[in-house]
Design a protein around this motif. Sequence first.
Motif, PDB file in Angstrom:
ATOM      1  N   UNK A 271      46.869   0.541  13.494  1.00  0.00           N
ATOM      2  CA  UNK A 271      46.327  -0.798  13.318  1.00  0.00           C
ATOM      3  C   UNK A 271      46.329  -1.122  11.830  1.00  0.00           C
ATOM      4  N   UNK A 272      46.698  -2.351  11.506  1.00  0.00           N
ATOM      5  CA  UNK A 272      46.863  -2.729  10.100  1.00  0.00           C
ATOM      6  C   UNK A 272      45.536  -2.961   9.382  1.00  0.00           C
ATOM      7  N   UNK A 273      44.633  -3.695   9.982  1.00  0.00           N
ATOM      8  CA  UNK A 273      43.411  -4.083   9.266  1.00  0.00           C
ATOM      9  C   UNK A 273      42.575  -2.882   8.810  1.00  0.00           C
ATOM     10  N   UNK A 274      42.416  -1.832   9.627  1.00  0.00           N
ATOM     11  CA  UNK A 274      41.647  -0.685   9.144  1.00  0.00           C
ATOM     12  C   UNK A 274      42.258  -0.009   7.909  1.00  0.00           C
ATOM     13  N   UNK A 275      43.572  -0.149   7.728  1.00  0.00           N
ATOM     14  CA  UNK A 275      44.211   0.452   6.557  1.00  0.00           C
ATOM     15  C   UNK A 275      43.754  -0.202   5.254  1.00  0.00           C
TER      16      UNK A 275
END
Length: 379
Positions: A271-275
Motif C-alpha cells: 500500500x502506498x500511503x503507509x510508505x
Amino acid sequence: MDLAQFKEDVIQYSKQIGIDKIGFASPDVFTEMKERLRTQQELGYQSGFEKGSIEERTEPKLHVPESKSIISIALAYPSKLKDAPRSTREERRGLFCRASWGEDYHDVLNERLYRLASYLKERYPDLQFRSMVDTGELPDRAVAERAGIGFTGKNTNLITSEFGSYVYLGEMITNIPFAPDEPVEDSCGDCNICVDACPTGALIQGGQLNAQKCIAFLTQTKDFLPDEYRGVIGNRLYGCDTCQTVCPKNKKKDFHNHPEMEPDPEKVKPKLKPLLSISNREFKETYGKMSGSWRGKKPIQRNAILALAHFKDVTAVDELVRLMKEDPRPVIRGTAAWALGKIGDWQGKEAIESAQMKETDEQVLDEMRKGLEFFTENV
C-alpha cells in the motif's frame, strides 16, 4: 587429476545445492566488452553504480592473477505473483520489480558460491578464487554469455533457453583449468519488441542501454526525478520489468525453485500511503531483506508520492500536505508539492500557497510553482 570428471562432478554438485545452471569460461580479457564499456562511458550512458575501472571490469586476472577459468552460475526466480493483492481507490498500491522479490539475491547467490567454493577446496586444496554477484567488477552477463549460460538479448538481459531472462547471475574466478563451454547463439533475430516497448526509450538499439533513462535506474536515484520521467514511472517503487515481460522468450516462464526467492505479496505490492509515514526502523524490519531496499527508504517514498500523483489519489492529500510542510528532506517536500498539484484537489492548492510563505529551499519552491501551475492549466 581427471579435470573432465572433476568438471562433471562440480556440475552435479551444483544441482544438489540449488544452482539451476552452471557454465565454465576462460579468464581471457573481455575485449569486446571493454570497447562497449568505453563507448557507454563516452556517451554518458552509465548509471554511476558500476564498480571499478574498465580494466578491472574486463580483465579477470587483475582479481586472481593465477586464474585459469571462471565458473558462472544462474538461479531462476519467479515471474508470477501468487495471490496478488488488488489496488483499490481507497488503497492504491505500488510495485517492486521481480528482481527484488524474496530475499536479497546477493545473499542467496553468495551462499551458493560459498558452498561451491568449499566443495572445490576439498577437491583442489590449492584453490585460489574470488566470487562476485552483481556488485563485483566483472559484468555478470558477459561472463555468463561466454560460459554458455545464455545470450544477451536486445533488452540487455541474459536470456537462457530454460528460464528466459528471469535469472540471477554470479561467478567465481578460479585457478582450476576447467575446459570452457561453448557460447550460445543469439536468437533475438528481427524481434524488436523490447526496444519498442521501453517506456523511456532507454534501449537505444538492440543490446545498448542508456542507463540514465532507464526506469530501473531512475527509481534508485535519491534526488528529484526529472520532470520528463514522472509521468511514465507509474506505480513502480523499485525497478522496471517492461523489457522482460514483453519478451517472447519469457512467455510462460515462471519458476519457484527457491523458497528464499518467494515474494511476500504485501511487501512487493505494498500500500502506498503507509510508505509515506514509515519510520526508518519499520522500513528496515519490513523491507531490509529485499534487494530493493539497498538505497534506503527515501527513493521508495519519493516514488510512492509519484505513484499517488499518477493515480490522482485524493485520499492521500492530507498526508502529502503534511510531508510538504514538515518533512526535513527537500526532495520529499518538493515532490509532495508537485504531486498535490498533479492530483488537483483545491485543498492542496491552498496548502501549497501557505507552505510557500515559509519554504526557503529554492528547489522545493520551484516544485511548488510547478504544482500550482497544474491548477492554472486545469482552470
